[in-house]
Design a protein around this motif. Structure first.
Motif, short mmCIF file in Angstrom:
data_model
loop_
_atom_site.label_atom_id
_atom_site.label_comp_id
_atom_site.label_asym_id
_atom_site.label_seq_id
_atom_site.Cartn_x
_atom_site.Cartn_y
_atom_site.Cartn_z
N SER A 1 0.82 -1.21 0.00
CA SER A 1 0.00 0.00 0.00
C SER A 1 0.85 1.26 0.00
CB SER A 1 -0.92 -0.01 1.22
OG SER A 1 -1.70 1.16 1.28
N ALA A 2 1.99 1.20 0.68
CA ALA A 2 2.89 2.36 0.74
C ALA A 2 3.74 2.50 -0.51
CB ALA A 2 3.79 2.25 1.97
N GLY A 3 3.68 1.53 -1.41
CA GLY A 3 4.47 1.60 -2.64
C GLY A 3 5.92 1.24 -2.46
N LEU A 4 6.25 0.60 -1.33
CA LEU A 4 7.64 0.25 -1.05
C LEU A 4 8.04 -1.08 -1.68
CD1 LEU A 4 7.77 1.33 2.69
CD2 LEU A 4 8.71 2.55 0.73
N VAL A 5 7.09 -1.96 -1.87
CA VAL A 5 7.36 -3.25 -2.51
C VAL A 5 6.33 -3.49 -3.60
CG1 VAL A 5 8.39 -4.22 -0.41
CG2 VAL A 5 5.94 -4.57 -0.86
N PRO B 1 10.16 2.22 7.71
CA PRO B 1 9.14 2.47 6.68
C PRO B 1 7.88 3.12 7.22
CG PRO B 1 9.36 0.13 7.13
CD PRO B 1 10.50 0.80 7.81
N ALA B 2 7.60 2.92 8.50
CA ALA B 2 6.41 3.54 9.10
C ALA B 2 6.50 5.06 9.12
CB ALA B 2 6.20 3.01 10.51
N SER B 3 7.71 5.61 9.00
CA SER B 3 7.87 7.05 9.04
C SER B 3 7.29 7.74 7.81
CB SER B 3 9.36 7.42 9.16
OG SER B 3 10.08 7.03 7.99
N LEU B 4 7.02 6.96 6.76
CA LEU B 4 6.41 7.55 5.56
C LEU B 4 4.98 7.98 5.82
CD1 LEU B 4 7.68 5.32 2.62
CD2 LEU B 4 8.29 7.67 3.12
N GLY B 5 4.34 7.40 6.80
CA GLY B 5 2.96 7.75 7.12
C GLY B 5 1.96 7.10 6.19
#
Length: 364
Positions: free
Chosen positions: A44-48, A360-364
């Motif tokens: 969902s965050a676009g990291l993977v 990664p949680a720091s991206l919000g």
């Protein structure tokens, strides 16, 4: 706990991916249900991203691998140096997506106009990659950087400049850019994008001469962040005056202003050869002290030293052999930087990406 587990899963994907959810559960010790939930958040965050992977010889449906994604999240690296401004955007996979450099005479400058020009360059660079989410920015400067100020950037003419004065004009992802010493970031850039080992001393040969020490893949900054001022190691007692206020510093003998050009060296110009020999001996002298103190696994010469490496390195090696031979089996290997002049701006982006991977949680 969830933030820590997100970092744990993303770290495994970054370090050994692509990996299936089952493999991630085995590597992390988390349950498959927990891993699936964490992967969903990272997707969902676009990291993977996902890619189907058929596993030969396995029963049932093939697993779906998870890999880092370079399509959504990226970092902005910025650099102010004596003769240029630079900006680059690097995505989460380490791919450079945009890069711009402009020549500028920043000697004896005031921070305000330099930062205004850098801000314009940053905007132009970001306009090249409108689809990417920029997680943050880091600015490389050629000076000593403490917790709250740039103490001294002698070749820029900056002294006791507050970090907030540098970072407030350049905000990315609703946060100000961080500021770090150019040589430290160049070392990080060489670690992440070059071919150096995990333990090395990076030497930045620009107008000033700085150094960054990488130990076991991490950057050592010193107790107050001021480590690495190799250019102000005295190599000749009573030598030429230096901008730092001392005399006989390495910069006076091996800084950009006194280095010959590679064309003159290739043409066997005697004056250029003598200047290169003088610079190489001075550099070798300073490095021999650094090796005795820090014991790096390798020495990487960057910046202007890269095109001069074939002529400079023999003089450096000769001094290292002479001064270190009795204390160790052999001096550290001497290497040219693979990242060239982009080392610091790449390292600036890499520092942001490291933060994203670690939290990664720091991206919000």
């Amino acid at each position: 706990m969830r933030a820590r587990n997100l970092a744990l899963v993303l770290g495994e994907v970054a370090g050994g991916g692509p990996l299936t959810r089952a493999a991630l559960a085995e590597l992390t010790g988390l349950t498959k249900t927990t891993v699936s939930s964490l992967v969903a958040d990272l997707l969902s965050a676009g990291l993977v991203a996902e890619a189907p992977a058929a596993r030969a010889g396995e029963r049932g449906r093939p697993g779906v691998e998870v890999r880092l994604s370079g399509e959504h999240v990226a970092a902005l690296g910025l650099e102010v140096n004596v003769g240029y401004l630079a900006a680059c955007v690097v995505d989460l996979t380490g791919t450079v997506r945009a890069r711009r450099t402009v020549r500028a005479d920043n000697r004896a400058s005031r921070p305000e106009p330099v930062l205004a020009a850098l801000h314009r360059l940053a905007d132009e660079t970001l306009a090249d990659v409108p689809s990417l989410r920029i997680a943050g920015a880091v600015l490389a400067v050629p000076g000593t950087v403490g917790e709250d100020r740039v103490h001294h950037a002698p070749h820029l003419g900056w002294r006791d400049v507050r970090i907030t004065d540098l970072t407030d004009p350049i905000r990315v992802a609703d946060r100000p850019a961080a500021v770090e010493n150019e040589a430290n970031l160049a070392a990080l850039g060489e670690l992440e994008f070059g071919s150096a080992p995990r333990d090395f001393l990076y030497v930045s040969g620009e107008t000033g001469v700085g150094a960054g020490l990488v130990r076991d893949g991490g950057l050592l900054r010193g107790a107050t962040g001021l480590a690495g001022e190799l250019g102000h190691v005295v190599v000749a007692d009573g030598g030429p005056a230096c901008r730092c206020g001392s005399r006989g510093c390495l910069e006076a003998y091996a800084g950009q202003d006194v280095l010959p050009g590679p064309a003159a060296l290739a043409a066997d110009d005697p004056g250029a050869a003598a200047a290169c020999a003088r610079a190489g001996r001075a550099l070798g002298l300073a490095l021999s002290s650094a090796v005795n103190l820090l014991d790096p696994g390798a020495i990487v010469l960057g910046g202007r030293y890269v095109p001069l490496f074939p002529w400079l390195a023999p003089h450096v090696r000769a001094v290292l052999d002479e001064r270190l031979g009795a204390l160790r089996p052999a001096p550290p290997v001497l290497l040219p930087a693979a990242t060239g002049p982009d080392a610091a701006v790449l390292g600036a982006a890499a520092r942001v990406l490291r933060r994203v991977l670690a939290d990664p949680a720091s991206l919000g």
